[in-house]
Motif scaffolding. Sequence first.
Motif, PDB file in Angstrom:
ATOM      1  N   VAL A  11      13.006   9.262  -8.474  1.00  0.00           N
ATOM      2  CA  VAL A  11      14.410   9.035  -8.795  1.00  0.00           C
ATOM      3  C   VAL A  11      14.983  10.322  -9.382  1.00  0.00           C
ATOM      4  CG1 VAL A  11      16.003   7.703 -10.227  1.00  0.00           C
ATOM      5  CG2 VAL A  11      14.001   6.585  -9.246  1.00  0.00           C
ATOM      6  N   THR A  12      16.183  10.718  -8.925  1.00  0.00           N
ATOM      7  CA  THR A  12      16.867  11.893  -9.471  1.00  0.00           C
ATOM      8  C   THR A  12      18.304  11.529  -9.793  1.00  0.00           C
ATOM      9  OG1 THR A  12      15.492  13.429  -8.222  1.00  0.00           O
ATOM     10  CG2 THR A  12      17.590  14.274  -9.036  1.00  0.00           C
ATOM     11  N   PHE A  13      18.750  11.906 -11.006  1.00  0.00           N
ATOM     12  CA  PHE A  13      20.137  11.747 -11.410  1.00  0.00           C
ATOM     13  C   PHE A  13      20.703  13.128 -11.705  1.00  0.00           C
ATOM     14  CE2 PHE A  13      18.586   7.542 -12.116  1.00  0.00           C
ATOM     15  CZ  PHE A  13      19.674   6.723 -11.871  1.00  0.00           C
ATOM     16  N   ASN A  14      21.841  13.437 -11.094  1.00  0.00           N
ATOM     17  CA  ASN A  14      22.504  14.720 -11.282  1.00  0.00           C
ATOM     18  C   ASN A  14      23.913  14.451 -11.803  1.00  0.00           C
ATOM     19  OD1 ASN A  14      23.253  17.378 -11.229  1.00  0.00           O
ATOM     20  ND2 ASN A  14      22.883  17.673  -9.056  1.00  0.00           N
ATOM     21  N   ASP A  15      24.326  15.187 -12.834  1.00  0.00           N
ATOM     22  CA  ASP A  15      25.662  15.033 -13.426  1.00  0.00           C
ATOM     23  C   ASP A  15      25.930  13.601 -13.865  1.00  0.00           C
ATOM     24  OD1 ASP A  15      26.377  17.757 -13.115  1.00  0.00           O
ATOM     25  OD2 ASP A  15      26.836  17.388 -11.011  1.00  0.00           O
ATOM     26  N   SER A  16      24.978  13.013 -14.563  1.00  0.00           N
ATOM     27  CA  SER A  16      25.121  11.642 -15.061  1.00  0.00           C
ATOM     28  C   SER A  16      25.585  11.652 -16.504  1.00  0.00           C
ATOM     29  CB  SER A  16      23.783  10.913 -14.970  1.00  0.00           C
ATOM     30  OG  SER A  16      23.379  10.805 -13.641  1.00  0.00           O
ATOM     31  N   GLU A  17      26.256  10.576 -16.891  1.00  0.00           N
ATOM     32  CA  GLU A  17      26.710  10.422 -18.261  1.00  0.00           C
ATOM     33  C   GLU A  17      26.379   9.005 -18.717  1.00  0.00           C
ATOM     34  OE1 GLU A  17      30.945  10.166 -20.550  1.00  0.00           O
ATOM     35  OE2 GLU A  17      30.708  11.716 -19.030  1.00  0.00           O
ATOM     36  N   LEU A  18      25.645   8.904 -19.822  1.00  0.00           N
ATOM     37  CA  LEU A  18      25.285   7.610 -20.385  1.00  0.00           C
ATOM     38  C   LEU A  18      25.854   7.528 -21.786  1.00  0.00           C
ATOM     39  CD1 LEU A  18      23.375   5.000 -20.218  1.00  0.00           C
ATOM     40  CD2 LEU A  18      21.888   6.361 -21.670  1.00  0.00           C
ATOM     41  N   THR A  19      26.586   6.448 -22.070  1.00  0.00           N
ATOM     42  CA  THR A  19      27.101   6.225 -23.411  1.00  0.00           C
ATOM     43  C   THR A  19      26.552   4.911 -23.923  1.00  0.00           C
ATOM     44  OG1 THR A  19      29.118   7.437 -22.955  1.00  0.00           O
ATOM     45  CG2 THR A  19      29.167   5.941 -24.829  1.00  0.00           C
ATOM     46  N   ASN A  20      25.835   5.001 -25.025  1.00  0.00           N
ATOM     47  CA  ASN A  20      25.229   3.853 -25.677  1.00  0.00           C
ATOM     48  C   ASN A  20      26.225   3.350 -26.715  1.00  0.00           C
ATOM     49  OD1 ASN A  20      23.656   2.068 -27.049  1.00  0.00           O
ATOM     50  ND2 ASN A  20      21.964   3.469 -27.393  1.00  0.00           N
ATOM     51  N   ALA A  21      26.856   2.235 -26.454  1.00  0.00           N
ATOM     52  CA  ALA A  21      27.946   1.738 -27.299  1.00  0.00           C
ATOM     53  C   ALA A  21      27.502   1.512 -28.739  1.00  0.00           C
ATOM     54  CB  ALA A  21      28.500   0.445 -26.724  1.00  0.00           C
ATOM     55  N   GLU A  22      28.319   1.953 -29.666  1.00  0.00           N
ATOM     56  CA  GLU A  22      28.035   1.799 -31.094  1.00  0.00           C
ATOM     57  C   GLU A  22      27.818   0.333 -31.454  1.00  0.00           C
ATOM     58  OE1 GLU A  22      30.439   2.499 -35.248  1.00  0.00           O
ATOM     59  OE2 GLU A  22      30.903   3.758 -33.541  1.00  0.00           O
ATOM     60  N   SER A  23      28.456  -0.568 -30.764  1.00  0.00           N
ATOM     61  CA  SER A  23      28.356  -1.990 -31.094  1.00  0.00           C
ATOM     62  C   SER A  23      26.966  -2.565 -30.837  1.00  0.00           C
ATOM     63  CB  SER A  23      29.380  -2.782 -30.280  1.00  0.00           C
ATOM     64  OG  SER A  23      29.109  -2.645 -28.899  1.00  0.00           O
ATOM     65  N   LEU A  24      26.102  -1.826 -30.130  1.00  0.00           N
ATOM     66  CA  LEU A  24      24.757  -2.324 -29.877  1.00  0.00           C
ATOM     67  C   LEU A  24      23.893  -2.295 -31.130  1.00  0.00           C
ATOM     68  CD1 LEU A  24      24.030  -0.818 -26.373  1.00  0.00           C
ATOM     69  CD2 LEU A  24      24.606  -3.178 -26.940  1.00  0.00           C
ATOM     70  N   GLY A  25      24.282  -1.509 -32.118  1.00  0.00           N
ATOM     71  CA  GLY A  25      23.606  -1.542 -33.408  1.00  0.00           C
ATOM     72  C   GLY A  25      22.361  -0.695 -33.508  1.00  0.00           C
ATOM     73  N   GLY A  26      21.587  -0.947 -34.563  1.00  0.00           N
ATOM     74  CA  GLY A  26      20.516  -0.085 -35.015  1.00  0.00           C
ATOM     75  C   GLY A  26      19.399   0.219 -34.055  1.00  0.00           C
ATOM     76  N   ASN A  27      18.949  -0.704 -33.242  1.00  0.00           N
ATOM     77  CA  ASN A  27      17.815  -0.432 -32.387  1.00  0.00           C
ATOM     78  C   ASN A  27      18.201  -0.232 -30.933  1.00  0.00           C
ATOM     79  OD1 ASN A  27      15.562  -0.170 -33.999  1.00  0.00           O
ATOM     80  ND2 ASN A  27      15.378  -2.368 -34.267  1.00  0.00           N
ATOM     81  N   ALA A  28      19.376   0.241 -30.690  1.00  0.00           N
ATOM     82  CA  ALA A  28      19.825   0.485 -29.323  1.00  0.00           C
ATOM     83  C   ALA A  28      18.998   1.599 -28.707  1.00  0.00           C
ATOM     84  CB  ALA A  28      21.300   0.843 -29.321  1.00  0.00           C
TER      85      ALA A  28
END
Length: 181
Positions: free
Chosen positions: A15-32
């Motif tokens: 698997v290859t990802f190029n120019d990807s952006e991941l945002t982990n929402a703050e609302s997911l809390g401490g163990n996101a």
Amino acid sequence: IGFISVISGATIKNVTFNDSELTNAESLGGNARGAVIVGWSYACVIDNCHVINSSVTGCQKVAGILGSMSVEGATSLNKVTNCSVDGLTISCNIENDLFQSGALIGYIQLINANPNGILIENNSVKDITFNDDCSDYGNTGYYNGTFIGTIVRKQQVDGQKIVLNNNTISGTNTEVFKTLY
């Protein structure tokens, strides 16, 4: 969160990802947990996976390839092999609150694991950037490392080990991992 949020006993290959952006929402809390490819894995094999010129934003256990790896309940060798991260920016979405994060793997937890442990082999990371507002948590730099953020061993198991073999780090930020406890 990630391309695959949670996996158990699986193999992810080629698997290859190029120019990807991941945002982990703050609302997911401490163990996101979050990574471009796999957010959280239990007893898995990750092989020949690549992240190129991408970004990850989160607060805990974030990375390019694998956010969090647990070997709890594993019955075979866990592997991260032949993977690469080339050009990754790691940012936090809560000021001064990024921790347990790295380019390849954010967090590894050894608990109730099989004696085979983990093999991390033939991987490379290059040109990794931690945004300035994420580089410190209190006075500790809170467990962020360029290659692996944190390795935690919760319980002693005879023969259990993590083998790091033929991995390379180059470019900016070349610290292998910040904390082993």
